[in-house]
Design a protein around this motif. Structure first.
Motif, PDB file in Angstrom:
ATOM      1  N   GLY A 124       0.804  -1.223   0.000  1.00 22.08           N
ATOM      2  CA  GLY A 124       0.000   0.000   0.000  1.00 22.08           C
ATOM      3  C   GLY A 124       0.833   1.267   0.000  1.00 22.08           C
ATOM      4  O   GLY A 124       0.662   2.133  -0.866  1.00 22.08           O
ATOM      5  N   PRO A 125       1.763   1.421   0.946  1.00 23.94           N
ATOM      6  CA  PRO A 125       2.573   2.645   0.957  1.00 23.94           C
ATOM      7  C   PRO A 125       3.435   2.836  -0.296  1.00 23.94           C
ATOM      8  O   PRO A 125       3.572   3.961  -0.781  1.00 23.94           O
ATOM      9  N   ILE A 126       4.001   1.772  -0.820  1.00 24.69           N
ATOM     10  CA  ILE A 126       4.833   1.904  -2.028  1.00 24.69           C
ATOM     11  C   ILE A 126       3.980   2.343  -3.205  1.00 24.69           C
ATOM     12  O   ILE A 126       4.340   3.250  -3.960  1.00 24.69           O
ATOM     13  N   VAL A 127       2.820   1.694  -3.386  1.00 27.89           N
ATOM     14  CA  VAL A 127       1.925   2.062  -4.490  1.00 27.89           C
ATOM     15  C   VAL A 127       1.443   3.495  -4.318  1.00 27.89           C
ATOM     16  O   VAL A 127       1.439   4.277  -5.272  1.00 27.89           O
ATOM     17  N   LYS A 128       1.048   3.853  -3.126  1.00 25.90           N
ATOM     18  CA  LYS A 128       0.576   5.215  -2.863  1.00 25.90           C
ATOM     19  C   LYS A 128       1.667   6.242  -3.170  1.00 25.90           C
ATOM     20  O   LYS A 128       1.406   7.273  -3.796  1.00 25.90           O
ATOM     21  N   PHE A 129       2.893   5.938  -2.772  1.00 29.91           N
ATOM     22  CA  PHE A 129       4.007   6.850  -3.037  1.00 29.91           C
ATOM     23  C   PHE A 129       4.255   7.000  -4.536  1.00 29.91           C
ATOM     24  O   PHE A 129       4.329   8.109  -5.056  1.00 29.91           O
ATOM     25  N   LEU A 130       4.381   5.876  -5.250  1.00 27.77           N
ATOM     26  CA  LEU A 130       4.704   5.936  -6.678  1.00 27.77           C
ATOM     27  C   LEU A 130       3.573   6.571  -7.490  1.00 27.77           C
ATOM     28  O   LEU A 130       3.822   7.330  -8.426  1.00 27.77           O
ATOM     29  N   LEU A 131       2.336   6.257  -7.137  1.00 30.14           N
ATOM     30  CA  LEU A 131       1.224   6.875  -7.854  1.00 30.14           C
ATOM     31  C   LEU A 131       1.093   8.348  -7.483  1.00 30.14           C
ATOM     32  O   LEU A 131       0.723   9.169  -8.319  1.00 30.14           O
ATOM     33  N   GLY A 132       1.430   8.694  -6.247  1.00 30.71           N
ATOM     34  CA  GLY A 132       1.409  10.097  -5.840  1.00 30.71           C
ATOM     35  C   GLY A 132       2.453  10.912  -6.577  1.00 30.71           C
ATOM     36  O   GLY A 132       2.196  12.044  -7.002  1.00 30.71           O
ATOM     37  N   VAL A 133       3.633  10.350  -6.776  1.00 30.24           N
ATOM     38  CA  VAL A 133       4.691  11.012  -7.533  1.00 30.24           C
ATOM     39  C   VAL A 133       4.227  11.257  -8.963  1.00 30.24           C
ATOM     40  O   VAL A 133       4.578  12.257  -9.591  1.00 30.24           O
ATOM     41  N   ILE A 170      -6.834   0.912  -2.248  1.00 31.96           N
ATOM     42  CA  ILE A 170      -5.693  -0.007  -2.189  1.00 31.96           C
ATOM     43  C   ILE A 170      -5.813  -0.898  -0.959  1.00 31.96           C
ATOM     44  O   ILE A 170      -5.622  -2.115  -1.035  1.00 31.96           O
ATOM     45  N   GLU A 171      -6.153  -0.298   0.182  1.00 33.65           N
ATOM     46  CA  GLU A 171      -6.311  -1.071   1.411  1.00 33.65           C
ATOM     47  C   GLU A 171      -7.441  -2.097   1.285  1.00 33.65           C
ATOM     48  O   GLU A 171      -7.310  -3.226   1.732  1.00 33.65           O
ATOM     49  N   ALA A 172      -8.542  -1.712   0.658  1.00 36.16           N
ATOM     50  CA  ALA A 172      -9.677  -2.619   0.491  1.00 36.16           C
ATOM     51  C   ALA A 172      -9.306  -3.791  -0.406  1.00 36.16           C
ATOM     52  O   ALA A 172      -9.655  -4.947  -0.116  1.00 36.16           O
ATOM     53  N   ALA A 173      -8.580  -3.513  -1.484  1.00 39.49           N
ATOM     54  CA  ALA A 173      -8.152  -4.593  -2.383  1.00 39.49           C
ATOM     55  C   ALA A 173      -7.226  -5.558  -1.664  1.00 39.49           C
ATOM     56  O   ALA A 173      -7.352  -6.783  -1.781  1.00 39.49           O
TER      57      ALA A 173
END
Length: 164
Positions: A84-93, A103-106
Motif C-alpha cells: 500500500g505505501p509503495i503504491v501510494k508513493f509511486l502513484l502520488g509522484v 488499495i487497502e480494500a483490495a
C-alpha cells in the motif's frame, strides 16, 4: 537478498521503465491520459511480487523447499505492510489519483479470501480426521495425477506428488 530486490529495487525500476516507455519513447503513440493509466497498472504490477510461481520454479530446479516456503511466507507478510505505501508513493509522484482506502480494500479482500480458503481447507481436514477417529469414516477422493509426463522432458517423475 530477495526482500531487497522485491521491495527496494523492483517497484521503483518498474516505475522508471514504465515512465520511459509510456511518456518518452511512445509519447507520440499513446495519449497522456492513457499513458497515465498504463503507468498506474505498471506500478500495481511492479509493487506486488509474484510468489505463487516460486514454488513451481523451486520444484523444477530441485531447490530447498523449506527455504522456498520461508521466502514466500516472509514476502507475503511484507506485502501486507509495504504494498500500500509503495503504491501510494509511486502513484502520488505520478499525480495519479487512487484513494488509499481502495488499495487497502483490495489488499484486505485478497488477504481475507486467501485466509478464508486456507482455514476452510484446514477445517475440512480436521473434520475428516475427527470423523475417521470417532466413527471410522474417511473422506474418499481421487488422487490428482499428471498426464503430461510424456510431453515434458523436464518432468521430475517419482519426486512429483502428481506423477502417475
Amino acid at each position: 537478498m530477495t526482500w531487497i530486490v522485491n521491495w527496494l529495487i523492483k517497484p521503483f525500476t518498474m516505475y522508471g521503465i514504465a515512465c520511459l516507455f509510456f511518456f518518452v519513447l511512445f509519447r507520440a503513440f499513446i495519449p497522456v491520459e492513457l499513458a497515465t493509466e498504463y503507468l498506474a497498472g505498471a506500478v500495481l504490477l511492479g509493487a506486488a511480487p509474484c510468489t505463487a510461481m516460486v514454488f513451481v520454479w523451486s520444484s523444477l530446479t530441485q531447490g530447498n523447499p523449506v527455504y522456498t516456503v520461508v521466502q514466500v511466507a516472509t514476502n507475503d507478510i511484507i506485502i501486507l505492510f509495504a504494498f500500500g505505501p509503495i503504491v501510494k508513493f509511486l502513484l502520488g509522484v505520478s499525480n495519479v489519483a487512487v484513494p488509499f482506502n481502495t488499495i487497502e480494500a483490495a489488499l484486505a479482500t485478497t488477504v481475507g479470501v486467501l485466509t478464508e480458503v486456507t482455514v476452510m481447507l484446514m477445517l475440512v481436514r480436521i473434520a475428516n480426521d475427527y470423523v475417521n477417529a470417532h466413527y471410522g469414516v474417511t473422506l474418499q477422493y481421487e488422487q490428482m495425477q499428471c498426464g503430461f509426463t510424456d510431453f515434458n522432458e523436464q518432468c521430475i517423475k517419482e519426486r512429483c506428488p502428481f506423477h502417475e
